[in-house]
Motif scaffolding. Structure first.
Motif, PDB file in Angstrom:
ATOM      1  N   SER A  17      -7.401  -6.086  -8.260  1.00 13.91           N
ATOM      2  CA  SER A  17      -7.366  -5.577  -6.880  1.00 13.91           C
ATOM      3  C   SER A  17      -8.697  -4.939  -6.485  1.00 13.91           C
TER       4      SER A  17
ATOM      5  N   ARG B 165      -8.037   7.207  -0.401  1.00 16.06           N
ATOM      6  CA  ARG B 165      -7.707   5.922   0.235  1.00 16.06           C
ATOM      7  C   ARG B 165      -6.762   5.135  -0.658  1.00 16.06           C
ATOM      8  N   ARG B 166      -5.680   4.651  -0.072  1.00 14.46           N
ATOM      9  CA  ARG B 166      -4.744   3.793  -0.804  1.00 14.46           C
ATOM     10  C   ARG B 166      -5.280   2.378  -0.821  1.00 14.46           C
ATOM     11  N   LEU B 167      -5.119   1.716  -1.954  1.00 11.11           N
ATOM     12  CA  LEU B 167      -5.580   0.338  -2.106  1.00 11.11           C
ATOM     13  C   LEU B 167      -4.394  -0.610  -2.124  1.00 11.11           C
ATOM     14  N   LYS B 168      -4.576  -1.773  -1.550  1.00 16.81           N
ATOM     15  CA  LYS B 168      -3.529  -2.792  -1.581  1.00 16.81           C
ATOM     16  C   LYS B 168      -3.438  -3.360  -2.983  1.00 16.81           C
ATOM     17  N   THR B 169      -2.218  -3.531  -3.416  1.00 16.53           N
ATOM     18  CA  THR B 169      -1.959  -4.168  -4.710  1.00 16.53           C
ATOM     19  C   THR B 169      -0.857  -5.198  -4.491  1.00 16.53           C
TER      20      THR B 169
ATOM     21  N   ARG C 248      -4.934   4.439  -5.724  1.00 16.06           N
ATOM     22  CA  ARG C 248      -5.770   5.003  -4.678  1.00 16.06           C
ATOM     23  C   ARG C 248      -7.140   5.313  -5.249  1.00 16.06           C
TER      24      ARG C 248
ATOM     25  N   THR D 208       0.824  -1.201   0.000  1.00 13.36           N
ATOM     26  CA  THR D 208       0.000   0.000   0.000  1.00 13.36           C
ATOM     27  C   THR D 208       0.860   1.253   0.000  1.00 13.36           C
TER      28      THR D 208
ATOM     29  N   ALA E 224      -9.875  -2.147  -7.864  1.00  9.19           N
ATOM     30  CA  ALA E 224      -9.742  -0.690  -7.946  1.00  9.19           C
ATOM     31  C   ALA E 224     -10.864  -0.020  -8.737  1.00  9.19           C
TER      32      ALA E 224
ATOM     33  N   ASN F 217      -9.426  -4.698   0.477  1.00 11.30           N
ATOM     34  CA  ASN F 217      -9.606  -3.310   0.047  1.00 11.30           C
ATOM     35  C   ASN F 217     -11.021  -2.821   0.344  1.00 11.30           C
TER      36      ASN F 217
ATOM     37  N   CYS G  62     -11.955   0.228   3.019  1.00  5.47           N
ATOM     38  CA  CYS G  62     -12.711   1.400   2.571  1.00  5.47           C
ATOM     39  C   CYS G  62     -14.112   1.455   3.182  1.00  5.47           C
TER      40      CYS G  62
ATOM     41  N   ILE H  12     -14.269  -0.353  -6.734  1.00  4.13           N
ATOM     42  CA  ILE H  12     -14.203   0.471  -5.525  1.00  4.13           C
ATOM     43  C   ILE H  12     -14.320   1.946  -5.890  1.00  4.13           C
TER      44      ILE H  12
END
Length: 189
Positions: free
Chosen positions: A98, A57-61, A48, A42, A100, A129, A133, A103
């Motif tokens: 992910s 918000r940062r997203l896990k990748t 994000r 992250t 993204a 994620n 969030c 989201i």
């Protein structure tokens, strides 16, 4: 120019989830039990949520090249084009990776997102994620290949206003077949 030697370890081949009774116990992966934190990033991911309720918000990748998340720049351009179509929409996110894109849609006001992804590690990332969030109420997550989802599960779902698909580069032939056979009843009139 000096060349540095980098020592790498071979990656284990991921096992896919199996149907119950299809193989001996312990040979299949349960997406909920797969630890992703060691392989997720992250801090420097650069992925994000661009706008909406969860902006910033940062997203896990995942680390490595197994998943190629949609970059912020591409997401921003895509959602600028879609504009107000996202608000209040039911969204189908194929090849979710992910999560993204889905989201981002939820953050911008989509009422529901259905994520479809075959990779168990990606499913774990999507769920983490979504939890990070606070977006777990209005989603469905399907652990299936897109072709299988469209041929077996899609008939049971109400139609979607938006269908987002960001497939891996290697899936060109599969995507061409899917586009030709995409069930029209899945789209709102």
């Amino acid at each position: 120019i000096p060349v540095k030697s980098v020592k790498t370890q071979p990656r284990p081949t991921p096992r896919l989830p199996c149907r119950q009774g299809a193989s001996p116990p312990g040979r299949c992966l349960d997406p909920l039990k797969i630890p992703v934190l060691e392989s997720a990033d992250t801090s420097g991911s650069g992925v994000r949520v661009i706008a909406g309720k969860r902006k910033g918000r940062r997203l896990k990748t995942p680390r490595g090249l197994t998943i190629r998340p949609t970059t912020d720049r591409v997401k921003e351009a895509l959602f600028s084009i879609l504009g107000s179509e996202v608000e209040g929409a039911r969204v189908l996110d194929l090849y979710a990776g992910s999560g993204a894109l889905g989201i981002e849609a939820l953050s911008r006001g989509a009422t529901h997102v259905t994520f479809v992804e075959a990779d168990p590690l990606s499913i774990r990332l999507i769920r983490e994620n979504l939890q990070a969030c606070g977006l777990t109420d209005s989603v469905e997550v399907h652990v299936r290949r897109v072709e299988t989802f469209l041929s077996r599960v899609a008939d049971t779902l109400p139609p979607f206003r938006l269908v987002l698909a960001d497939p891996p580069y290697r899936a060109t032939e599969e995507v061409t077949r899917l586009a030709a056979r995409f069930p029209p009843r899945l789209l709102e009139p």
